[in-house]
Scaffold this motif. Sequence first.
Motif, PDB file in Angstrom:
ATOM      1  N   GLU A  19     -61.428 -58.704  11.631  1.00 26.91           N
ATOM      2  CA  GLU A  19     -59.984 -58.586  11.527  1.00 26.91           C
ATOM      3  C   GLU A  19     -59.449 -57.674  12.628  1.00 26.91           C
ATOM      4  O   GLU A  19     -60.171 -57.294  13.537  1.00 26.91           O
ATOM      5  CB  GLU A  19     -59.608 -58.045  10.142  1.00 26.91           C
ATOM      6  CG  GLU A  19     -60.010 -58.962   8.995  1.00 26.91           C
ATOM      7  CD  GLU A  19     -59.599 -58.418   7.646  1.00 26.91           C
ATOM      8  OE1 GLU A  19     -59.217 -57.225   7.590  1.00 26.91           O
ATOM      9  OE2 GLU A  19     -59.653 -59.166   6.665  1.00 26.91           O
ATOM     10  N   GLY A  20     -58.198 -57.309  12.523  1.00 26.40           N
ATOM     11  CA  GLY A  20     -57.582 -56.443  13.515  1.00 26.40           C
ATOM     12  C   GLY A  20     -56.920 -57.250  14.611  1.00 26.40           C
ATOM     13  O   GLY A  20     -56.753 -58.466  14.527  1.00 26.40           O
ATOM     14  N   THR A  21     -56.531 -56.564  15.663  1.00 25.64           N
ATOM     15  CA  THR A  21     -55.862 -57.214  16.777  1.00 25.64           C
ATOM     16  C   THR A  21     -56.877 -57.818  17.732  1.00 25.64           C
ATOM     17  O   THR A  21     -58.089 -57.577  17.616  1.00 25.64           O
ATOM     18  CB  THR A  21     -55.001 -56.200  17.540  1.00 25.64           C
ATOM     19  OG1 THR A  21     -55.873 -55.229  18.156  1.00 25.64           O
ATOM     20  CG2 THR A  21     -54.029 -55.495  16.614  1.00 25.64           C
ATOM     21  N   VAL A  22     -56.376 -58.582  18.701  1.00 31.43           N
ATOM     22  CA  VAL A  22     -57.255 -59.182  19.704  1.00 31.43           C
ATOM     23  C   VAL A  22     -58.009 -58.097  20.464  1.00 31.43           C
ATOM     24  O   VAL A  22     -59.228 -58.184  20.655  1.00 31.43           O
ATOM     25  CB  VAL A  22     -56.431 -60.046  20.680  1.00 31.43           C
ATOM     26  CG1 VAL A  22     -57.286 -60.481  21.865  1.00 31.43           C
ATOM     27  CG2 VAL A  22     -55.857 -61.261  19.967  1.00 31.43           C
ATOM     28  N   HIS A  31     -47.746 -60.868  20.532  1.00 32.43           N
ATOM     29  CA  HIS A  31     -47.814 -59.438  20.861  1.00 32.43           C
ATOM     30  C   HIS A  31     -48.938 -59.159  21.855  1.00 32.43           C
ATOM     31  O   HIS A  31     -49.458 -58.038  21.892  1.00 32.43           O
ATOM     32  CB  HIS A  31     -48.018 -58.605  19.583  1.00 32.43           C
ATOM     33  CG  HIS A  31     -46.970 -58.833  18.540  1.00 32.43           C
ATOM     34  ND1 HIS A  31     -45.678 -58.365  18.669  1.00 32.43           N
ATOM     35  CD2 HIS A  31     -47.011 -59.511  17.361  1.00 32.43           C
ATOM     36  CE1 HIS A  31     -44.970 -58.724  17.609  1.00 32.43           C
ATOM     37  NE2 HIS A  31     -45.751 -59.426  16.802  1.00 32.43           N
ATOM     38  N   TYR A  83     -52.112 -58.359  23.629  1.00 33.53           N
ATOM     39  CA  TYR A  83     -53.379 -57.770  23.173  1.00 33.53           C
ATOM     40  C   TYR A  83     -53.291 -57.212  21.755  1.00 33.53           C
ATOM     41  O   TYR A  83     -54.311 -57.075  21.076  1.00 33.53           O
ATOM     42  CB  TYR A  83     -53.811 -56.641  24.123  1.00 33.53           C
ATOM     43  CG  TYR A  83     -54.022 -57.076  25.549  1.00 33.53           C
ATOM     44  CD1 TYR A  83     -55.155 -57.781  25.924  1.00 33.53           C
ATOM     45  CD2 TYR A  83     -53.070 -56.796  26.525  1.00 33.53           C
ATOM     46  CE1 TYR A  83     -55.351 -58.188  27.228  1.00 33.53           C
ATOM     47  CE2 TYR A  83     -53.248 -57.202  27.836  1.00 33.53           C
ATOM     48  CZ  TYR A  83     -54.394 -57.898  28.184  1.00 33.53           C
ATOM     49  OH  TYR A  83     -54.579 -58.300  29.470  1.00 33.53           O
ATOM     50  N   ASP A  84     -52.078 -56.891  21.310  1.00 28.53           N
ATOM     51  CA  ASP A  84     -51.899 -56.284  19.981  1.00 28.53           C
ATOM     52  C   ASP A  84     -51.590 -57.328  18.913  1.00 28.53           C
ATOM     53  O   ASP A  84     -51.193 -56.971  17.795  1.00 28.53           O
ATOM     54  CB  ASP A  84     -50.766 -55.258  20.031  1.00 28.53           C
ATOM     55  CG  ASP A  84     -51.106 -54.086  20.944  1.00 28.53           C
ATOM     56  OD1 ASP A  84     -52.290 -53.695  20.975  1.00 28.53           O
ATOM     57  OD2 ASP A  84     -50.202 -53.581  21.629  1.00 28.53           O
ATOM     58  N   THR A  85     -51.784 -58.587  19.214  1.00 26.84           N
ATOM     59  CA  THR A  85     -51.556 -59.644  18.220  1.00 26.84           C
ATOM     60  C   THR A  85     -52.681 -59.650  17.195  1.00 26.84           C
ATOM     61  O   THR A  85     -53.862 -59.727  17.561  1.00 26.84           O
ATOM     62  CB  THR A  85     -51.498 -61.024  18.901  1.00 26.84           C
ATOM     63  OG1 THR A  85     -50.478 -61.018  19.897  1.00 26.84           O
ATOM     64  CG2 THR A  85     -51.215 -62.114  17.880  1.00 26.84           C
ATOM     65  N   PRO A  86     -52.373 -59.566  15.895  1.00 24.13           N
ATOM     66  CA  PRO A  86     -53.434 -59.679  14.882  1.00 24.13           C
ATOM     67  C   PRO A  86     -54.118 -61.043  14.978  1.00 24.13           C
ATOM     68  O   PRO A  86     -53.454 -62.063  15.183  1.00 24.13           O
ATOM     69  CB  PRO A  86     -52.676 -59.525  13.555  1.00 24.13           C
ATOM     70  CG  PRO A  86     -51.418 -58.800  13.921  1.00 24.13           C
ATOM     71  CD  PRO A  86     -51.057 -59.270  15.297  1.00 24.13           C
ATOM     72  N   GLU A 133     -52.824 -63.944  13.012  1.00 24.53           N
ATOM     73  CA  GLU A 133     -51.546 -64.532  13.419  1.00 24.53           C
ATOM     74  C   GLU A 133     -51.643 -65.217  14.772  1.00 24.53           C
ATOM     75  O   GLU A 133     -50.631 -65.715  15.281  1.00 24.53           O
ATOM     76  CB  GLU A 133     -50.475 -63.442  13.466  1.00 24.53           C
ATOM     77  CG  GLU A 133     -50.245 -62.736  12.134  1.00 24.53           C
ATOM     78  CD  GLU A 133     -49.276 -61.583  12.247  1.00 24.53           C
ATOM     79  OE1 GLU A 133     -48.590 -61.493  13.295  1.00 24.53           O
ATOM     80  OE2 GLU A 133     -49.196 -60.772  11.302  1.00 24.53           O
ATOM     81  N   ALA A 134     -52.832 -65.223  15.362  1.00 27.72           N
ATOM     82  CA  ALA A 134     -52.993 -65.809  16.694  1.00 27.72           C
ATOM     83  C   ALA A 134     -53.362 -67.287  16.570  1.00 27.72           C
ATOM     84  O   ALA A 134     -54.416 -67.617  16.014  1.00 27.72           O
ATOM     85  CB  ALA A 134     -54.075 -65.063  17.465  1.00 27.72           C
ATOM     86  N   GLU A 172     -58.672 -55.024  19.530  1.00 25.62           N
ATOM     87  CA  GLU A 172     -59.631 -54.337  18.652  1.00 25.62           C
ATOM     88  C   GLU A 172     -60.869 -55.190  18.414  1.00 25.62           C
ATOM     89  O   GLU A 172     -61.986 -54.665  18.356  1.00 25.62           O
ATOM     90  CB  GLU A 172     -58.958 -54.002  17.322  1.00 25.62           C
ATOM     91  CG  GLU A 172     -57.912 -52.900  17.420  1.00 25.62           C
ATOM     92  CD  GLU A 172     -57.084 -52.762  16.157  1.00 25.62           C
ATOM     93  OE1 GLU A 172     -56.382 -51.748  16.026  1.00 25.62           O
ATOM     94  OE2 GLU A 172     -57.133 -53.683  15.305  1.00 25.62           O
TER      95      GLU A 172
END
Length: 614
Positions: free
Chosen positions: A425-428, A462, A464-467, A470-471, A430
């Motif tokens: 999980e997390g952002t791209v 978002h 690099y900060d896209t979860p 949600e991508a 992360e």
Amino acid sequence: MGTTPAGRRQPPPVPAAGARHRSPGRVPGLLVLLFSVAGAAVAVALPLVLGRTLDLLLHGGAAGHWLAASVALLVGEVLLDGLAALCTGRCTAGWTAWIRSRALHGMLYAVPDLARPLSRGDVAARLTLNAADAGSAPSARASLAASLITPAGALLALAFVDVWAALCVLAGLPALALVLRTFARDTGTSVRAYQGVQSEIAARLLEALEGAETIAAAGTAAAERERVLRPLADLSRLGERMWLLHGRALALGGVLVPLLTVAATAVGGLRLAAGALSVGGLLAVSRYAQLAAGFGGAATLLGAVVRGRSARERTAVLEQLPALVHGPRTLPPGGPGTLELRDVRVVRGGTEVLRVDEVVVPGGLTTAVVGRSGAGKSVLAAVAGRLTDPDRGEVLLDGTPLDLLTPHSLRTEVGFAFARPELGEGTVAEAVAAGRRTAPSHRVRAALRTAGADAFVRRLPHAYDTPLREAPLSGGEYQRLGLARAFAHAGRLLVMDDATSSLDTATEHAVNRALNHSLGDVTRLVVAHRPSVAARADRVIWLESGRVRAVGTHRRLWEEAAYREVFRSGSSTGEGGAGPFGPEAQARGPLGGEAAEGGPGPDRSAAPHREVPR
């Protein structure tokens, strides 16, 4: 020194994330037992005190203290029951969390190859339903022990009030004990079978969910529904049998308990008529007869204990999966990343699936592993990166056996990229940064560029900060994120097991070119299904039926018809000797463009290298 056989197990250290789930120990169960026993003692004392209070009230005696004691016991019984219920909940929650944590820990630290026979649905059932049943067992055992104290205490108290009524109840207890014994034996068999069918349905359901698009496209939803629910008939039959056993036990108890109560009350009535027993004593006899023959609670708790024991056996399977044993060494700094496999043998199900007498993968170069489906390519990759240990032989990186390395040294120096990466999980950013060490942001972005992922990541809502959830990523884009994570954590050896299978040829070519220029001296071992991948490698290991048939450059191996046949029968498009990856194509480089930038590279072997004993 030979590698450790995969069957050996050393309990791995508990990770920090699971450190809070330590064993609850005996305290929660003891608290349940303490409050349950105290409640049982109050329940046993209450009829005697109520009977004495009634006698005093009927005869005009001073019943104040006895009446107060009766009220105190009634209030105490309610409070103790509440405390027992509270401690039962806490005990069950604590043990369930601990069992789940241990089972998940064992699953995650297991040798992947040996954990593969357990389907995802089966594992999910063991971690959810079975863990919950197993977690309730300690409190159920404590409550069961207390529930057995109540009849024993009631029988003693009954004997104190009137021995003849006690003998009447005692005569019927063996029949109740026989019912309980039969119930426990038959329920255990049914519960194990029921839990097995539950796991089978869960496994089929997860398979259907994973293949939902294929099912929809093929129009086989009805057939798939029938396949998933086919074991439901067995589940219904076993569930019916469990309820039948439970109902039969309760029914027999429901007949015996009133009979014993009526018989004891009748004896008490005769004793009352004879003047040997007071009215309060008769009240106590009636209540004690019910408590002494108390069966319903014991049967229910016994069923919970049986279910919990069976469920614990199923969760323990995950805990006891063989794990890798690590050593104390670290790799010497500045090594070239030379990989050696010596006298390696891997056996699965009594069949030798990989045999490598001696192969050296030179440091800083790209080596492709090719072969037909089932030739042992993924097994070799797993052994080379120590996801599993060979049953015989040793694997060395820069002269150090992999099984002697610490977990930290092994996983920082040896990286993997897979066809189906698991990014969590997390952002791209992360997800790409996650690993044994968190990669810095500049390295994450460089890895995304190398994997050809930077452009589409920047287009996300978002960036690099896209979860990740949600991508809207395609299979190839998701695979490139997996490649980026592998590149961001590249040590001295990178193992790529079909890690570019979802990429189109042009993207794969661009990724490989960037990989060769960006990772410097990292040694690359690539499981290849396409001839284009093998053509760009410095050398090729050709596997056939689990054995190394030859080692050499793709150009030299291509001269053999059997080698060309590997790609015809594989998942690639089946280029022939005159196709884009035949000898003619090698002169101008893969995809017709590499020769313009320096050609396919120097020919490092005049002929295919056969395995030669060292």
